[in-house]
Every structure is written in C-alpha cells, then in structure tokens.
Design an enzyme around this catalytic site. Sequence first.
Site, PDB file in Angstrom:
ATOM      1  N   ASP A  80       0.789  -1.252   0.000  1.00  0.00           N
ATOM      2  CA  ASP A  80       0.000   0.000   0.000  1.00  0.00           C
ATOM      3  C   ASP A  80       0.815   1.294   0.000  1.00  0.00           C
ATOM      4  OD1 ASP A  80      -1.914  -1.946   0.205  1.00  0.00           O
ATOM      5  OD2 ASP A  80      -2.738  -1.304   2.131  1.00  0.00           O
ATOM      6  N   LYS A 108      -6.637  -4.771  -2.990  1.00  0.00           N
ATOM      7  CA  LYS A 108      -7.237  -5.496  -1.865  1.00  0.00           C
ATOM      8  C   LYS A 108      -8.266  -4.605  -1.172  1.00  0.00           C
ATOM      9  CE  LYS A 108      -3.456  -4.432   1.378  1.00  0.00           C
ATOM     10  NZ  LYS A 108      -4.219  -3.553   2.236  1.00  0.00           N
ATOM     11  N   CYS A 120      -2.052  -2.555   7.808  1.00  0.00           N
ATOM     12  CA  CYS A 120      -2.057  -3.473   6.660  1.00  0.00           C
ATOM     13  C   CYS A 120      -0.821  -4.366   6.579  1.00  0.00           C
ATOM     14  CB  CYS A 120      -2.241  -2.683   5.371  1.00  0.00           C
ATOM     15  SG  CYS A 120      -3.921  -2.013   5.264  1.00  0.00           S
TER      16      CYS A 120
HETATM   17  N1  TIU Z   1      -2.701   0.249   4.339  1.00  0.00           N
HETATM   18  C1  TIU Z   1      -3.134   0.472   5.584  1.00  0.00           C
HETATM   19  O1  TIU Z   1      -2.387   0.277   6.538  1.00  0.00           O
HETATM   20  N2  TIU Z   1      -4.418   0.976   5.731  1.00  0.00           N
HETATM   21  C2  TIU Z   1      -4.830   1.773   6.779  1.00  0.00           C
HETATM   22  O2  TIU Z   1      -5.984   2.174   6.855  1.00  0.00           O
HETATM   23  N3  TIU Z   1      -3.858   2.134   7.692  1.00  0.00           N
HETATM   24  C3  TIU Z   1      -3.996   3.006   8.722  1.00  0.00           C
HETATM   25  O3  TIU Z   1      -3.051   3.094   9.526  1.00  0.00           O
HETATM   26  N4  TIU Z   1      -5.088   3.741   8.842  1.00  0.00           N
END
Ligand code: TIU
Length: 225
Positions: free
Chosen positions: A28, A133, A166
């Site tokens: 991400d 995802k 994530c």
């Molecule tokens: N990619 C991921 O970690 N999504 C989140 O929403 N992370 C947060 O720390 N909010």
Amino acid sequence: MKPPPHTLDAQPFAYRYELPHTALVIIDMQRDFVEPGGFGESLGNDVTKLQSIIPTCQAVLSAWRQAGGLVVHTREAHAPDLSDCPPAKRLRGEPRLRIGDDGPMGRILIAGEPGHQIVPQLAPRVGEFVIDKPGKGAFYATPLHALLQGRGITHLVFMGVTTEVCVQTSMREANDRGYDCLLVEDGTASYFPEFKQATLDMIRAQGAIVGWTSPAAPLIESLYK
Ligand code: TIU
C-alpha cells in the site's frame, strides 16, 4: 547444482531464503496513505511521517529487481460502486472525508483514482504483480495466495505502510498460510511510531511467532552474497 540459500542476520535469529522461492511484497505505498488529501489524512493522520521510508524501499526494490526476484505491490482500494466496502468500514468514526467521497486526489480509497496510484518512486514495472485489496490483509478477497503458490513461493519479504495495520495483518495472514516472513524495519512506517515499535517487537517475539525483522542493509547485502 542448486545455489546455496541467502542468509542474513535478523531478529530473533538468522533468516534464510532462496531467491527463486521468495517474493518482495510492498504493501500500500499509494498516494492515499503518504500524500496529503487522501485516506490517511482524512482519518486525522500526519502523512509526512510515512514519507521517510520511500528511499529505503527504493533501495531494496532496486536490489531485488537487479537480483531477479519476484515483486508484488498491493493497493488498498474499493470498487467505484463500493460493493466491496462494508458499511462498517465506510461509516466508522468521524473522518473528514469518507471512503468514496470526492477529495483532492479523487474519490477516497477508490480504484482508478489518483490517490490509488503507487508513489512514482516505487512505481510497478511490467512483469510485477499489483494486487488490489479491499481489506487490511493482502490475502483477504485477493488472488495473492494462488499466485504465490503457482510460482513456488515459500518466503515473503515485507515493506510498506502502515506497520501495525495493513503490513502486520498481511504478515499474519501469510504466516498462517505457511510462508516464512521477514519485515524490513526501516522499510515500514506508521502514523504512530510507538505502534511500529510494538509491532516489530511482537512479530519477532516468542521465537519469531509471526516472523523475522531486519534493517534493509543486511537484506540488500545478502542479495549479493
Ligand atoms: N494500508 C493500511 O495500513 N491501511 C490503513 O488504513 N492504515 C492506517 O493506519 N489507517
């Protein structure tokens, strides 16, 4: 003859991997989390905290590519009609903008919008896998496990954001599916540095209950040994 496995000093003990059976998974690293105006900032976070890892991620990615290893990029995103976004996720809390709302980088956390793009420094190349995802974990509702199994992958090296959300979720999912996982300590970041530290500690505790951790430098060095 089969080449010997790569080995590096890691915590809690040495991590051994064979490059043809190992994938680099970058979680991400998209504009929605690391640039102002995206999902991360809408939740009230200081997104600049995540930007410092980009050069380290670039160095590992570059070395991994040069060595010929498999690369997987993930992006957290929902379909434009939100059919894969549970109301519990969209409606939780009081964010400035909700998933699907219009923001400065397009609709928040929606596939195909500018915020969904991986930062240019880590842009995927032809031949690398990009997994969209809908959840926190990279294995939930995605073809990732089948893809890795089809290529004989047994080991995963993780980088990306955020460490305790994530990245950790994906690493735990991977561990339960039988992969030996390494998390690159300076290749992952959180909006909450104390949560990053706690995550590193809990991953490698109890004899690598979830997996291993190491800085990027010994990992890169191991690729050349
Ligand atoms: N990619 C991921 O970690 N999504 C989140 O929403 N992370 C947060 O720390 N909010």
